[in-house]
Design an enzyme around this catalytic site. Structure first.
Site, PDB file in Angstrom:
ATOM      1  CB  SER A  78      -9.991  -1.487   3.382  1.00 45.84           C
ATOM      2  OG  SER A  78      -8.780  -0.794   3.464  1.00 45.84           O
ATOM      3  CB  SER A  79      -6.619  -2.221   7.675  1.00 41.72           C
ATOM      4  OG  SER A  79      -7.096  -3.485   8.026  1.00 41.72           O
ATOM      5  CG  ASP A 111      -7.784  -6.716   1.860  1.00 40.26           C
ATOM      6  OD1 ASP A 111      -6.952  -7.428   2.449  1.00 40.26           O
ATOM      7  OD2 ASP A 111      -7.540  -5.552   1.511  1.00 40.26           O
ATOM      8  N   GLY A 147       0.660  -0.440   5.336  1.00 43.41           N
ATOM      9  CA  GLY A 147       1.094  -1.426   6.326  1.00 43.41           C
ATOM     10  C   GLY A 147       0.079  -2.511   6.636  1.00 43.41           C
ATOM     11  CB  THR A 163      -1.011  -0.060   1.182  1.00 48.83           C
ATOM     12  OG1 THR A 163      -1.654  -1.313   1.180  1.00 48.83           O
ATOM     13  CG2 THR A 163      -2.038   1.026   1.138  1.00 48.83           C
TER      14      THR A 163
END
Ligand code: GLY
Length: 515
Positions: free
Chosen positions: A396-397, A367, A416, A325
């Site tokens: 998502s994060s 994901d 990350g 990312t």
């Protein structure tokens, strides 16, 4: 900087940077991927999140990565055409420029087109991640021809030129989103994906839509935190962990106990990520309840001086772990700001490139929770809330975030993988508690707990010897991660003194520039 100098605003600059990163950092993000752009428009205070997250193709099925015995097929959701969701970046760049920018899309894409056509010398991290994905890149003739040197890992200094990508960017510059989702590019994308065993259709591309979403807003002792909405878990988990910490005596605790409380808050936030979160266009998520102070109070009641074993909460064993990312933060002279986190998921995404496009496709399908309780590439578990469905966006994060205190406005975020949220949490706490400045927040030593695996992962130096002993004595299992992780970018505007500060993570590439 060129775009701002030309009269563009922060939104134009965000488009230009997103496109340029697609060229020079293809392992992190790109036209074949997705992302979230958190925008603040100063003139009327408008705050929103542009959701350019990938969508599952219409032919996607909940069990598409399982064999006939219901076991996940290794690599199927990670490598090759079947791993790719329908990209959102091109639609987002078009939308942001048209609705919020001052320049044209052609002007905003011009630097990226130049970089793709003229090339740039590859750098150490490019080489390292290309080596990491060498096998998958070699399996895709177009990706190998683009990212490798005659099939071999390129040497440092190799000039990477991407003429196909330059032409795709030119089509977008000329026709807006139609330059990608229709016509020649769409034809090549679908033909390439199908030929390689994927399930995209022209309708998938034609139907792709970005969504403008209301960001998640949290508070912490009077400060305001604005962050990503679903389909990112970022804002909700950040709000929940900050709420839990607000109700615990962390300000009165010594450093070891304070870190214990933060770890316990992370554990609970990430547990709820696994239990409740997914694409809110498909499932009902009570965001207000999950981010309420009352709910956090209830969760805090279970936090004592000892670690709560995650096993005492429902869960299953994880798989592997990675990072990927990209992130950038922009503030312009009018006070407009953008925090953007973009991704193709794993380094170089699926490593698959449809011939003639120059576009490496994401593997964001990983994901999704491909089977309840089975961890994804980050070891994140999930359930039906994040199951695959046609047209759905994977959870998502990514957590582009604004922190607004009495004096400061902070634009922050980082790549990350699953650790994005805990990194943003740790940096936010430093800022919210008035410790240090941008340089300190991005350099801060990191630790992370994501509910499962039930272990505190940390960088060397995140804990003193005494803190390690305290945490272990109180039931935590510690695991040093033998490399740094994250690449945080922070911009701060101190309103009272009208001073601006910015810092780029010393662990990664990046540049903080103030003009
Ligand atoms: N693919 C990383 C994330 O969206 O969380």
């Amino acid at each position: 900087m060129q775009v701002l100098a030309k009269g563009g605003n922060a939104f134009d600059a965000a488009v230009a940077v997103s496109a340029a990163l697609a060229v020079v950092e293809p392992m992190g993000s790109g036209l074949g991927g997705g992302g979230f752009w958190l925008l603040h428009r100063q003139r009327d205070g408008l705050q929103l999140m542009i959701d350019g997250r990938e969508r599952a193709p219409l032919k996607a099925r909940h069990d598409m990565y399982l064999d006939k015995n219901g076991t996940p097929v290794p690599g199927l959701s990670l490598n090759g055409a079947l791993a790719a969701g329908i990209p959102g970046v091109p639609a987002a760049l078009d939308h942001i420029t048209r609705k919020y920018g001052r320049l044209t899309l052609a002007e905003n894409l011009a630097p990226a087109i130049r970089l793709a056509r003229d090339g740039f010398p590859i750098y150490e991290r490019y080489r390292r991640l290309a080596e990491f994905r060498l096998e998958a890149l070699s399996d895709s003739p177009a990706a190998a021809a683009t990212f490798l040197d005659q099939g071999f890992l390129p040497e440092a200094g190799f000039q990477l030129k991407q003429p196909d990508l330059a032409r795709t960017l030119e089509r977008i510059a000329a026709k807006g989103r139609d330059g990608f989702y229709k016509g020649d590019t769409a034809h090549k994308l679908v033909r390439g994906v199908k030929k390689a065993g994927g399930i995209w259709s022209k309708k998938d591309l034609r139907d792709y839509r970005i969504v403008e979403r209301k960001p998640v807003v949290a508070s912490y002792h009077g400060a305001r935190i604005v962050s990503a909405a679903l389909p990112s878990a970022g804002g909700i988990v950040l709000a929940q962990t900050l709420n839990i910490l607000e109700s615990l005596p962390i300000r009165q605790s010594g450093p070891a106990l304070r870190k214990h409380y933060i770890i316990e808050a992370m554990r609970r936030g990430y547990r709820d990520r696994a239990r409740y979160l997914g694409d809110s266009d498909f499932i009902k998520v009570d965001v207000d309840a999950l981010t309420s102070k009352q709910y956090a109070d209830r969760l805090s009641e279970g936090i004592g001086k000892r670690a709560t074993p995650s096993k005492s909460l429902p869960g299953i064993e994880p798989r592997r772990l990675g990072t990927d990312t990209t992130h950038f933060s922009i503030l312009d002279r009018d006070g407009n700001r953008v925090a953007a986190t973009l991704s193709v998921n794993y380094p170089f995404g699926s490593a698959f490139m449809p011939a003639g496009t120059g576009v490496v496709l994401n593997n964001e399908m990983d994901d999704f929770s491909i089977k309840p309780g089975v961890g994804n590439v980050y070891g994140l578990v999930g359930n039906g809330a994040n199951a695959i469905a046609p047209g759905k966006r994977p959870l998502s994060s990514m957590s582009p975030t604004f922190i607004e205190t009495e004096d400061a406005v902070v634009v922050i975020g980082t790549p990350g993988g699953s650790r994005i949220i805990s990194m943003v949490l740790l940096a936010s706490l430093e800022c919210l508690e008035g410790r240090g400045g941008a340089k300190d927040w991005v350099a801060l030593k990191r630790y992370h707990h994501q509910y499962l695996p039930d272990v505190v992962q940390h960088e060397a130096g995140a804990f003193t010897h005494a803190e390690e002993k305290f945490l272990e004595d109180h039931g935590h299992k510690l695991e040093t991660i033998n490399r740094n992780y994250g690449n945080m970018q922070a911009v701060v505007w101190y309103k009272k003194s009208n001073r601006v500060d910015a810092a780029s993570d010393p662990r990664g590439e990046g540049l903080a520039t103030i003009q």
